[in-house]
Write a protein that holds these residues in place. Structure first.
Motif, PDB file in Angstrom:
ATOM      1  N   CYS A   1       0.828  -1.211   0.000  1.00 22.53           N
ATOM      2  CA  CYS A   1       0.000   0.000   0.000  1.00 22.53           C
ATOM      3  C   CYS A   1       0.861   1.259   0.000  1.00 22.53           C
ATOM      4  O   CYS A   1       0.545   2.254  -0.678  1.00 22.53           O
ATOM      5  CB  CYS A   1      -0.937   0.010   1.210  1.00 22.53           C
ATOM      6  N   THR A   2       1.948   1.213   0.755  1.00 27.04           N
ATOM      7  CA  THR A   2       2.845   2.365   0.810  1.00 27.04           C
ATOM      8  C   THR A   2       3.502   2.614  -0.546  1.00 27.04           C
ATOM      9  O   THR A   2       3.554   3.754  -1.028  1.00 27.04           O
ATOM     10  CB  THR A   2       3.928   2.140   1.882  1.00 27.04           C
TER      11      THR A   2
ATOM     12  N   TYR B   1       0.949   3.986  -2.966  1.00 32.16           N
ATOM     13  CA  TYR B   1       0.654   5.406  -2.711  1.00 32.16           C
ATOM     14  C   TYR B   1       1.722   6.304  -3.335  1.00 32.16           C
ATOM     15  O   TYR B   1       1.404   7.292  -4.021  1.00 32.16           O
ATOM     16  CB  TYR B   1       0.559   5.654  -1.214  1.00 32.16           C
TER      17      TYR B   1
ATOM     18  N   THR C   1      -5.775   0.956  -3.168  1.00 31.28           N
ATOM     19  CA  THR C   1      -4.977   2.052  -2.604  1.00 31.28           C
ATOM     20  C   THR C   1      -4.715   3.128  -3.650  1.00 31.28           C
ATOM     21  O   THR C   1      -4.787   4.337  -3.357  1.00 31.28           O
ATOM     22  CB  THR C   1      -3.646   1.512  -2.058  1.00 31.28           C
TER      23      THR C   1
ATOM     24  N   SER D   1      -6.301   6.840  -2.957  1.00 30.19           N
ATOM     25  CA  SER D   1      -5.266   7.838  -2.646  1.00 30.19           C
ATOM     26  C   SER D   1      -5.509   9.138  -3.396  1.00 30.19           C
ATOM     27  O   SER D   1      -4.977  10.184  -3.020  1.00 30.19           O
ATOM     28  CB  SER D   1      -3.878   7.279  -2.982  1.00 30.19           C
TER      29      SER D   1
ATOM     30  N   ILE E   1      -3.143   4.476   2.684  1.00 29.65           N
ATOM     31  CA  ILE E   1      -2.302   3.342   3.081  1.00 29.65           C
ATOM     32  C   ILE E   1      -3.006   2.523   4.163  1.00 29.65           C
ATOM     33  O   ILE E   1      -3.095   1.293   4.091  1.00 29.65           O
ATOM     34  CB  ILE E   1      -0.919   3.819   3.573  1.00 29.65           C
TER      35      ILE E   1
END
Length: 295
Positions: free
Chosen positions: A27-28, A31, A217, A221, A229
């Motif tokens: 997810c990070t 993003y 995500t 975002s 996230i």
């Protein structure tokens, strides 16, 4: 087997923490890719995670239904083993005119139950030798399938009792029918254990969940920023925990909190049969672990 109504969140997190870490990292990365690369070129349509989410729901539903069917079938089989064990012991004790031989066969059946349990769990459990004579121990040592060898010894002794007129023909057939039922139950357990759950379903489910988390995500975002996230992980956690808990039922004989309580069932049979023989050295029932589950 779980015996509590509510599962602690800590247990769920303990089962899923490795996947959770992977999802958070994914997810990070998703993003930052959208924030610094994709955002300058185009927007991602929400239809992508929607379609993936639908596919995942079908796959998880299928996996969990099939896994529960395997678990429930195994539970019914062992329920039948419990009933057949009591019936066999009752018939032997009351129908055979040789008390020593009857008790020997009942004790041998306890050995059969423990040998079958050990084979299904792929464990080295020598407790079954406790209820075998030295002759029986030597006989089963040459067999790969110990529990089947024990049933064969039972059949041979039953035939011997019939030839010695210690049991009549009708009662002989009735007891032999109990041995046939136990053989059927044994074979059904082996079929479940040796039939591998289709790996493509579980593998594709994992891949779809990962794709869903990433695309979800990327989409949210655009509106939620860095908080996407957390939301991506949260939604993924729901799918992952559902899938993992369902797949734990695929192998009902394995030693885990969701598996069948074969230790408890075997001990119950042992206690019942020893009491039917008026034995005094009776073991204690298997106790739950942390009042949460029983093996």
């Amino acid at each position: 087997m779980l015996i509590v109504q509510n599962i602690r969140l800590s247990r769920v997190l303990l089962d899923t923490w490795k996947v959770d870490v992977i999802m958070i990292i994914s997810c990070t990365v998703a993003y930052f890719i959208r924030e610094y690369l994709i955002a300058y070129h185009f927007e991602i349509s929400a239809i992508i995670p929607t379609v993936l989410g639908t596919a995942i729901a079908f796959f998880i539903g299928f996996n969990n239904n099939q896994a529960y069917d395997r678990w429930w079938e195994a539970r019914k089989i062992w329920g039948a083993i419990v009933n057949d064990s009591r019936s066999l012991a009752r018939n032997l004790i009351n129908y055979v005119d040789d008390e020593e031989a009857a008790k020997r066969m009942v004790a041998r059946h306890i050995s059969f139950v423990y040998a079958l349990k050990a084979a299904l769990r792929d464990t080295v459990d020598e407790i079954y030798t406790k209820y075998l004579t030295e002759h029986d121990k030597n006989e089963v040592e040459s067999h790969n399938n110990v529990h089947n060898a024990i049933l064969n010894i039972q059949a041979m002794e039953l035939q011997k009792l019939y030839k010695e007129n210690k049991i009549d023909g009708f009662k002989f057939m009735e007891i032999n029918e109990m041995l046939v039922k136990l053989t059927d139950s044994m074979g059904a357990c082996e079929r479940i254990k040796n039939t591998i759950f289709p790996t493509t379903y579980s593998y594709l489910t994992k891949v779809f969940i990962w794709l869903f988390v990433v695309t979800f995500t990327l989409v949210i975002s655009q509106d939620m920023g860095v908080f996407s996230i957390f939301m991506g992980w949260l939604i993924g956690f729901v799918f992952v925990s559902t899938q993992i808990n369902g797949m734990r039922l695929v192998n009902p004989f394995y030693i885990n909190a969701s598996g069948l309580p074969l230790n408890s069932i075997s001990r119950t049979i042992e206690i019942n049969l020893l009491q039917m023989m008026n034995e005094t050295d009776i073991p204690e029932p298997v106790k739950p672990i942390n009042d949460e589950y029983i093996l």
